[in-house]
Design a protein around this motif. Structure first.
Motif, PDB file in Angstrom:
ATOM      1  N   TYR A   1      20.779  22.055  29.146  1.00 63.10           N
ATOM      2  CA  TYR A   1      21.079  23.446  29.486  1.00 63.10           C
ATOM      3  C   TYR A   1      22.485  23.685  30.033  1.00 63.10           C
ATOM      4  CZ  TYR A   1      16.034  23.742  29.021  1.00 63.10           C
ATOM      5  OH  TYR A   1      14.756  23.673  28.541  1.00 63.10           O
ATOM      6  N   SER A   2      23.279  22.622  30.192  1.00 60.79           N
ATOM      7  CA  SER A   2      24.654  22.742  30.701  1.00 60.79           C
ATOM      8  C   SER A   2      24.720  23.520  32.009  1.00 60.79           C
ATOM      9  CB  SER A   2      25.558  23.414  29.656  1.00 60.79           C
ATOM     10  OG  SER A   2      25.577  22.669  28.468  1.00 60.79           O
ATOM     11  N   VAL A   3      23.768  23.279  32.867  1.00 59.35           N
ATOM     12  CA  VAL A   3      23.748  23.962  34.169  1.00 59.35           C
ATOM     13  C   VAL A   3      24.350  23.039  35.225  1.00 59.35           C
ATOM     14  CG1 VAL A   3      21.381  23.183  34.642  1.00 59.35           C
ATOM     15  CG2 VAL A   3      22.319  25.146  35.871  1.00 59.35           C
ATOM     16  N   TYR A   4      25.221  23.592  36.045  1.00 63.70           N
ATOM     17  CA  TYR A   4      25.855  22.825  37.110  1.00 63.70           C
ATOM     18  C   TYR A   4      24.881  22.757  38.283  1.00 63.70           C
ATOM     19  CZ  TYR A   4      29.413  21.249  40.420  1.00 63.70           C
ATOM     20  OH  TYR A   4      30.115  20.533  41.358  1.00 63.70           O
ATOM     21  N   ILE A   5      24.267  21.596  38.466  1.00 64.32           N
ATOM     22  CA  ILE A   5      23.170  21.435  39.414  1.00 64.32           C
ATOM     23  C   ILE A   5      23.517  21.876  40.838  1.00 64.32           C
ATOM     24  CG2 ILE A   5      21.500  19.799  40.401  1.00 64.32           C
ATOM     25  CD1 ILE A   5      21.113  20.265  37.374  1.00 64.32           C
ATOM     26  N   PRO A   6      24.709  21.527  41.380  1.00 66.88           N
ATOM     27  CA  PRO A   6      24.998  21.936  42.764  1.00 66.88           C
ATOM     28  C   PRO A   6      25.015  23.445  42.986  1.00 66.88           C
ATOM     29  CG  PRO A   6      26.444  20.147  42.115  1.00 66.88           C
ATOM     30  CD  PRO A   6      25.713  20.585  40.867  1.00 66.88           C
ATOM     31  N   ASN A   7      25.141  24.245  41.935  1.00 68.58           N
ATOM     32  CA  ASN A   7      25.141  25.704  42.088  1.00 68.58           C
ATOM     33  C   ASN A   7      23.736  26.295  42.223  1.00 68.58           C
ATOM     34  OD1 ASN A   7      27.879  25.931  41.973  1.00 68.58           O
ATOM     35  ND2 ASN A   7      27.974  26.635  39.864  1.00 68.58           N
TER      36      ASN A   7
ATOM     37  N   ARG B   1      18.477  14.440  36.653  1.00 68.11           N
ATOM     38  CA  ARG B   1      19.266  15.672  36.594  1.00 68.11           C
ATOM     39  C   ARG B   1      20.097  15.723  35.317  1.00 68.11           C
ATOM     40  NH1 ARG B   1      22.757  16.042  41.841  1.00 68.11           N
ATOM     41  NH2 ARG B   1      23.094  13.883  41.238  1.00 68.11           N
TER      42      ARG B   1
ATOM     43  N   TRP C   1      13.246  15.326  40.224  1.00 65.67           N
ATOM     44  CA  TRP C   1      13.867  15.775  38.969  1.00 65.67           C
ATOM     45  C   TRP C   1      13.186  15.210  37.728  1.00 65.67           C
ATOM     46  CZ3 TRP C   1      17.167  19.685  38.280  1.00 65.67           C
ATOM     47  CH2 TRP C   1      17.679  20.262  39.445  1.00 65.67           C
TER      48      TRP C   1
ATOM     49  N   TYR D   1      20.940  18.823  32.795  1.00 62.62           N
ATOM     50  CA  TYR D   1      22.313  19.240  32.517  1.00 62.62           C
ATOM     51  C   TYR D   1      22.622  19.154  31.024  1.00 62.62           C
ATOM     52  CZ  TYR D   1      27.352  19.479  32.379  1.00 62.62           C
ATOM     53  OH  TYR D   1      28.631  19.835  32.070  1.00 62.62           O
ATOM     54  N   LYS D   2      22.202  18.058  30.407  1.00 65.80           N
ATOM     55  CA  LYS D   2      22.491  17.843  28.987  1.00 65.80           C
ATOM     56  C   LYS D   2      21.857  18.927  28.126  1.00 65.80           C
ATOM     57  CE  LYS D   2      22.113  14.322  25.366  1.00 65.80           C
ATOM     58  NZ  LYS D   2      21.616  12.970  25.037  1.00 65.80           N
TER      59      LYS D   2
END
Length: 196
Positions: free
Chosen positions: A97-103, A90, A187, A94-95
């Motif tokens: 795309y800077s997406v907050y995975i739990p959302n 994961r 993932w 995140y690195k």
């Protein structure tokens, strides 16, 4: 000729999806698209092409196109469930795309209420030329549409929202289907979808 992806263990994502439902999805739907596509492209210019090439070179909305897009979407859906989670990958997503995975499950579930009829919900990345960064978006694709037809999108996570994928186990509870299935994603597969 298109060779189907193989699933050896249909219980690989239980209890999110039962082995029976997963097997029906694979054998009665996905393999039907593969077989139909192979009949349609036999002895044509498409016979030696990949599924992606067939999609890009066939008549949009035509029979070859429709079966090819269903094959492509189903393969991306199936391959992200291996029975392993590899949660540490994961970080790669995140690195980049800077997406907050739990959302993500909430975004996918929200999109499911907006998809009228059947289709696919995809988590995609799109490059923003203004900010020179990637934006992560959840997009609905009706029927057999795919994100690969838009060259600005990078397909990451696929949720099959045709009734045959969830109804046997979940009836109309699509949000539960998405949330439970999201927990079964491998993932490492998603990280490999990120262009190097």
């Amino acid at each position: 000729m298109i060779n189907p992806v193989e699933i050896i263990n249909f219980s690989v994502i239980e209890p999110a999806i039962s082995a029976k439902a997963f097997e029906i999805h694979y054998k009665q739907h996905y393999l039907q698209y593969v077989n139909k596509l192979n009949v349609l492209i036999a002895d044509t210019i498409f016979d030696s092409l990949s599924v992606e090439q067939i999609i890009n070179n066939s008549e949009k909305g035509g029979e070859i196109y429709n079966n090819a897009t269903q094959v492509w979407n189903h393969e991306r859906f199936f391959e992200q469930f291996t029975g392993q989670s590899h949660w540490y990958f994961r970080g790669s997503v995140y690195k980049k795309y800077s997406v907050y995975i739990p959302n993500i499950p909430n975004l996918l579930a929200e999109a499911s209420s907006k998809l009228f009829g059947s289709g696919y919900i995809w988590l995609v990345a799109a490059y923003n030329t203004s900010t020179q960064r990637f934006n992560v978006l959840v997009q609905c694709f009706k029927n057999s549409q795919t994100p690969i037809e838009d060259e600005t999108l990078i397909p990451l996570i696929c949720m099959d929202m045709w009734e045959h994928s969830y109804y046997l186990d979940y009836q109309s509870y699509k949000v539960d289907y998405i949330e439970n299935l999201f927990d079964k994603i491998d993932w490492s597969v998603i990280a490999n979808r990120i262009p190097k």
